[in-house]
Write a protein that holds these residues in place. Structure first.
Motif, PDB file in Angstrom:
ATOM      1  N   PRO A 120      -4.068   9.610   9.408  1.00 42.89           N
ATOM      2  CA  PRO A 120      -2.460  10.045   9.949  1.00 42.89           C
ATOM      3  C   PRO A 120      -1.260   8.892  10.543  1.00 42.89           C
ATOM      4  CG  PRO A 120      -3.478  10.484  11.475  1.00 42.89           C
ATOM      5  CD  PRO A 120      -4.822  10.053  10.445  1.00 42.89           C
ATOM      6  N   HIS A 121      -2.254   8.314  10.905  1.00 43.24           N
ATOM      7  CA  HIS A 121      -1.140   6.810  10.926  1.00 43.24           C
ATOM      8  C   HIS A 121      -0.241   6.306  10.168  1.00 43.24           C
ATOM      9  CE1 HIS A 121      -1.911   7.037  14.998  1.00 43.24           C
ATOM     10  NE2 HIS A 121      -3.300   7.182  14.935  1.00 43.24           N
ATOM     11  N   CYS A 122      -1.536   5.489   8.687  1.00 47.81           N
ATOM     12  CA  CYS A 122      -0.922   5.406   7.995  1.00 47.81           C
ATOM     13  C   CYS A 122       0.555   6.181   6.912  1.00 47.81           C
ATOM     14  CB  CYS A 122      -1.753   4.815   6.797  1.00 47.81           C
ATOM     15  SG  CYS A 122      -3.240   3.854   7.176  1.00 47.81           S
ATOM     16  N   HIS A 123      -0.036   7.629   6.930  1.00 49.95           N
ATOM     17  CA  HIS A 123       0.683   8.371   6.287  1.00 49.95           C
ATOM     18  C   HIS A 123       2.706   8.953   7.153  1.00 49.95           C
ATOM     19  CE1 HIS A 123       2.680  11.793   4.494  1.00 49.95           C
ATOM     20  NE2 HIS A 123       2.762  12.279   5.720  1.00 49.95           N
ATOM     21  N   ARG A 124       2.207   8.304   8.469  1.00 49.31           N
ATOM     22  CA  ARG A 124       3.712   8.307   9.492  1.00 49.31           C
ATOM     23  C   ARG A 124       4.101   6.933   8.536  1.00 49.31           C
ATOM     24  NH1 ARG A 124       3.341   6.325  15.018  1.00 49.31           N
ATOM     25  NH2 ARG A 124       5.084   6.077  14.819  1.00 49.31           N
ATOM     26  N   ALA A 125       3.326   5.860   8.807  1.00 48.49           N
ATOM     27  CA  ALA A 125       4.263   4.160   8.587  1.00 48.49           C
ATOM     28  C   ALA A 125       4.926   4.582   7.094  1.00 48.49           C
ATOM     29  CB  ALA A 125       3.288   3.801   8.380  1.00 48.49           C
ATOM     30  N   LYS A 126       4.339   5.603   5.900  1.00 54.73           N
ATOM     31  CA  LYS A 126       4.724   5.809   5.140  1.00 54.73           C
ATOM     32  C   LYS A 126       5.443   6.470   4.171  1.00 54.73           C
ATOM     33  CE  LYS A 126       0.585   7.090   2.326  1.00 54.73           C
ATOM     34  NZ  LYS A 126      -0.627   6.824   1.487  1.00 54.73           N
ATOM     35  N   LYS A 127       5.826   7.263   5.472  1.00 62.04           N
ATOM     36  CA  LYS A 127       7.405   8.486   5.381  1.00 62.04           C
ATOM     37  C   LYS A 127       8.501   7.315   5.425  1.00 62.04           C
ATOM     38  CE  LYS A 127       7.906  12.478   7.359  1.00 62.04           C
ATOM     39  NZ  LYS A 127       9.812  12.126   8.622  1.00 62.04           N
ATOM     40  N   ILE A 128       8.213   6.352   6.953  1.00 62.29           N
ATOM     41  CA  ILE A 128       8.928   5.630   7.740  1.00 62.29           C
ATOM     42  C   ILE A 128       9.779   4.748   6.285  1.00 62.29           C
ATOM     43  CG2 ILE A 128       9.802   3.813   8.602  1.00 62.29           C
ATOM     44  CD1 ILE A 128       7.189   4.822  10.811  1.00 62.29           C
ATOM     45  N   LEU A 129       8.941   4.352   5.991  1.00 63.65           N
ATOM     46  CA  LEU A 129       9.617   3.707   4.943  1.00 63.65           C
ATOM     47  C   LEU A 129      10.199   4.032   3.702  1.00 63.65           C
ATOM     48  CD1 LEU A 129       6.350   1.078   3.983  1.00 63.65           C
ATOM     49  CD2 LEU A 129       9.024   1.201   5.329  1.00 63.65           C
ATOM     50  N   THR A 130       9.807   5.118   3.700  1.00 62.03           N
ATOM     51  CA  THR A 130      10.147   5.929   2.330  1.00 62.03           C
ATOM     52  C   THR A 130      11.734   6.825   2.823  1.00 62.03           C
ATOM     53  OG1 THR A 130       7.766   6.685   1.398  1.00 62.03           O
ATOM     54  CG2 THR A 130      10.546   7.682   0.766  1.00 62.03           C
ATOM     55  N   GLU A 131      11.356   6.905   4.122  1.00 66.27           N
ATOM     56  CA  GLU A 131      13.247   7.614   4.779  1.00 66.27           C
ATOM     57  C   GLU A 131      14.088   6.633   4.594  1.00 66.27           C
ATOM     58  OE1 GLU A 131      12.090   8.997   8.383  1.00 66.27           O
ATOM     59  OE2 GLU A 131      11.740  10.829   7.085  1.00 66.27           O
ATOM     60  N   LYS A 132      13.950   5.069   4.522  1.00 61.27           N
ATOM     61  CA  LYS A 132      14.535   3.493   5.008  1.00 61.27           C
ATOM     62  C   LYS A 132      14.572   3.605   3.905  1.00 61.27           C
ATOM     63  CE  LYS A 132      15.686   4.089   8.874  1.00 61.27           C
ATOM     64  NZ  LYS A 132      16.350   4.359  10.490  1.00 61.27           N
ATOM     65  N   LYS A 133      14.265   4.093   2.201  1.00 63.73           N
ATOM     66  CA  LYS A 133      14.607   4.023   1.556  1.00 63.73           C
ATOM     67  C   LYS A 133      13.700   1.928   0.829  1.00 63.73           C
ATOM     68  CE  LYS A 133      18.896   6.446   0.483  1.00 63.73           C
ATOM     69  NZ  LYS A 133      17.946   7.604  -0.211  1.00 63.73           N
ATOM     70  N   PHE A 134      12.721   1.921   1.495  1.00 67.81           N
ATOM     71  CA  PHE A 134      12.191   0.291   1.081  1.00 67.81           C
ATOM     72  C   PHE A 134      10.758   1.284   0.061  1.00 67.81           C
ATOM     73  CE2 PHE A 134      12.828  -1.017   5.525  1.00 67.81           C
ATOM     74  CZ  PHE A 134      13.502  -1.716   5.044  1.00 67.81           C
ATOM     75  N   LYS A 135      10.773   0.574  -0.813  1.00 67.18           N
ATOM     76  CA  LYS A 135       9.970  -0.032  -2.234  1.00 67.18           C
ATOM     77  C   LYS A 135       8.871  -0.716  -1.726  1.00 67.18           C
ATOM     78  CE  LYS A 135      11.959   1.704  -6.257  1.00 67.18           C
ATOM     79  NZ  LYS A 135      12.302   1.582  -7.591  1.00 67.18           N
ATOM     80  N   TYR A 136       7.508   0.127  -1.671  1.00 65.61           N
ATOM     81  CA  TYR A 136       6.152  -0.774  -1.313  1.00 65.61           C
ATOM     82  C   TYR A 136       5.002  -0.976  -1.638  1.00 65.61           C
ATOM     83  CZ  TYR A 136       4.830   3.862   0.280  1.00 65.61           C
ATOM     84  OH  TYR A 136       3.918   5.579   0.107  1.00 65.61           O
ATOM     85  N   GLU A 137       3.936  -1.562  -1.563  1.00 68.06           N
ATOM     86  CA  GLU A 137       2.502  -2.081  -2.107  1.00 68.06           C
ATOM     87  C   GLU A 137       2.006  -1.374  -1.334  1.00 68.06           C
ATOM     88  OE1 GLU A 137       0.534  -5.814  -4.417  1.00 68.06           O
ATOM     89  OE2 GLU A 137       1.933  -6.166  -2.175  1.00 68.06           O
TER      90      GLU A 137
END
Length: 246
Positions: A182-199
């Protein structure tokens, strides 16, 4: 001899492409006329440097290049359209137009068709990049004529620097995660909301383990976020970093 074609028009050829299960002939005029086009040519689809570095970085920097007035980014190789389409799907390179120079006609017209028979490749394109404006070549970056497969000047960063040396580069974000976290899901949600593309590097796949995570980050918990090589940490750390860098 690999010579620059700056100031000349691109070769007039017809590319045999396969689109939506139909054959589609695409001409040089359709690709280049009235447009600003970045082309990067390489020895072959699915080959190591092409797949790990050359193509992915152009796809990554594509939004910046588009913002600088580039209309299209073309990847060209002496491969047939089925191979190029499969490579495109494998790489998820949604920002790149793949052109199959299956007969080597475009590469020959550029003076960039070379013999790689010693490694079983036959005739292939030399590695180079170019900026084309309304079918005329404005700038070329040709790899040095040395043995092997040099990769020094035809990269996306060099091309972007030529177009605008002050362009803002996107952040390079890497996320170590694990399934169901769930913490990973939260990190991905934060990055997506801030429009960061990530590997995303998923623990348990391709030999990546918690030992790998510990060796890289010094931590054994997920998620672990890195931005431009800086170790940020967990989702909480990410929020703090974003707050202080907004």
């Amino acid at each position: 001899m690999l010579e620059s074609k700056e100031g000349q028009r691109v070769p007039d050829v017809t590319f045999k492409t396969r689109q939506n299960d139909e054959w589609v002939a695409v001409t040089s005029e359709e690709v280049f006329a009235g447009k600003t086009v970045v082309v990067f040519a390489l020895p072959g689809a699915f080959t190591p440097t092409c797949s790990s570095t050359h193509l992915p970085r152009y796809n990554e920097l594509a939004p910046v290049l588009f913002a600088e007035g580039v209309d299209a980014i073309v990847c060209l190789s002496v491969n047939d359209t089925f191979v190029m389409n499969a490579w495109s799907a494998d790489q998820h390179a949604e920002n790149i137009t793949f052109l199959p120079d299956g007969n080597g006609e475009f590469s020959a017209g550029m003076g960039m068709l070379v013999d790689k028979a010693e490694i079983g490749f036959g005739k292939r394109s030399w590695r180079y990049s170019m900026l084309v404006k309304d079918s005329t070549i404005e700038k070329m970056f040709i790899e040095p004529n040395t043995p092997g497969d040099p990769f020094e000047v035809s990269d996306a960063d060099t091309m972007l620097k030529h177009i605008n040396s002050n362009a803002n580069l996107p952040k390079r974000v890497t996320l170590f995660s694990k399934p169901g976290c769930p913490h990973c899901h939260r990190a991905k949600k934060i990055l997506t909301e801030k429009k960061f593309k990530y590997e995303e590097i998923l623990l348990g796949e391709h030999g990546v383990t918690f030992s790998s995570l510990s060796a890289v980050s010094g931590q054994g918990t997920t998620p672990q976020v890195f931005i431009d090589g800086e170790h940020i940490g967990t989702a909480d750390d990410l929020e703090k970093w974003l707050a202080s860098n907004s």
